[in-house]
Design a protein around this motif. Sequence first.
Motif, PDB file in Angstrom:
ATOM      1  N   ASP A 415       0.835  -1.929 -10.862  1.00  0.00           N
ATOM      2  CA  ASP A 415       0.623  -0.590 -10.306  1.00  0.00           C
ATOM      3  C   ASP A 415       1.534  -0.412  -9.099  1.00  0.00           C
ATOM      4  N   THR A 417       2.039   1.677  -5.531  1.00  0.00           N
ATOM      5  CA  THR A 417       1.384   2.519  -4.523  1.00  0.00           C
ATOM      6  C   THR A 417       2.328   2.741  -3.355  1.00  0.00           C
ATOM      7  N   LYS A 419       2.267   4.522   0.760  1.00  0.00           N
ATOM      8  CA  LYS A 419       1.369   5.004   1.800  1.00  0.00           C
ATOM      9  C   LYS A 419       2.160   5.408   3.037  1.00  0.00           C
ATOM     10  N   ASN A 441       1.403  10.018   0.429  1.00  0.00           N
ATOM     11  CA  ASN A 441       0.638   8.920  -0.175  1.00  0.00           C
ATOM     12  C   ASN A 441       0.504   9.149  -1.672  1.00  0.00           C
ATOM     13  N   PHE A 443      -0.179   6.901  -5.859  1.00  0.00           N
ATOM     14  CA  PHE A 443      -0.117   5.672  -6.660  1.00  0.00           C
ATOM     15  C   PHE A 443       0.226   6.056  -8.094  1.00  0.00           C
TER      16      PHE A 443
END
Length: 482
Positions: A415, A417, A419, A441, A443
Amino acid sequence: SKRGAIEHYTPEGFAEAFQKSSFGQNIRDELTAPHPHTWIKSKTLLQKATGAFVDEESKKEANSEQSLGSKEKIPKEFRLPHKNSFFRSMVLNFNRYIILWKRDKGFIIGKLAENFAMASSIGGILFNGGNIGIDTSEGFINDPDAVDTTFEKSLAIYGVFFLALWHLSQGTTINASDELAVRTINYKHIDANFFQTASFAIGRTLSTLPQKTLEIMIFAIPVYFLFNLNRTAAGFFIFLAIVFTYNFAIYIFYSVLSNLLPDKGTVQGVGITFLLLMAQFGGFIVYPDAIPVWYEWLYWINPFGWAMQALVANEFQIGTKYDGISVFGVTGGAFFVNQKGFIPGGERVGFSFAFLVPFTVIFVFILTIVLKKVRYEGTKNNTVKDQDIDEKEKKKSEDVVSQSIVTQLPFTRVDLTFKNITYDVVASTTGETLKLLKNVNGFMKAGRMCALVGSSGAGKTTLMDVISLRKTSGNVGGEVRL
């Protein structure tokens, strides 16, 4: 399901539930409702538009006058090819290029410095050259030696006029190829019906007036006073008007060349050729009375020549600088004009404007036609058959498949992600810091397709470049984790 547990739909179940819901019913109602704009009289016209005829009878009916729709029934806003009026489009184009011009401070300062340097150079070398040393107390000059001396001094006046026009022409020639970048944007905007071609041509042309005005002021005023030309208010303002009108006319002429020719090299080559021809037949390198009769037409259609005529007439025959002087019986400045084959008379100034102004208007019209009819949009081969394209695409896909089989490597799904992603850059024109991304942000799950949707300029590509670590400039902040 168990008490309290949430039941998750399968894709098929979700689709069925949506169709039964009020949202699904609303969509079906909108699709089946009559269209608010009924612009045709019969179904057969629709069949004619789509080519979906049931039989020959329907086809004949569709082609009859009775089945044709009324153009007047179509609302005006849907019949107009452009949303904005011609004047509104022209103003929008003018404002757009004025904004771009203001942002490019380096270009503005550079051009002003260039023109001031040339003015200082010409005015410094020929300082006070406009003072030809006539003793006005006697009021006449009959001595041959004195006449020759006076006439030789007056040659500097012709020289400074030529250098001024040459400098303005050369600067326009060098910058002509910059129009190539503008025309590619214009193609896209015209294809999207953003504005009329003529509104672009006029708006874009008028947007250059502030830059042209600054250049003329910073160049022509020092030359005029350093060289000591005709010190009258009328002579001064006429001088400024002549060089400004000529500079603007030449700019329009080279704009046509820039949009008519395919590339930068061709524009510069053809532009320099025209510059040399205009200078050669402009009345200084070859004086008007020395031009062969079969080349005289080059002089009379030459904006350089008409500007030279106006400057000569303004200096020698407008104002009081040469009043009361008689050289071999020729009074005023007419002697100096006659000696080089120019036609005497202060009205030559008016005739020059009568040529340069229509010349400018005509070439704006030609520019509009060229922008509309002539296009250079890269390499497009319209003669390639669809079958050839299909064969190439098939061969390409087969190569990709075979290559992927050979180079297939094991990998672990992860995965992604990110931020608090930030990305700042420094504007090249103003020096201020621009925040292109601010605390973004998100994902992306492994094996799932994710659509990144946003309007043009929202920062989609910038975000993808940042999280894939492709940005090599600017300040990047935040975390990207796999």
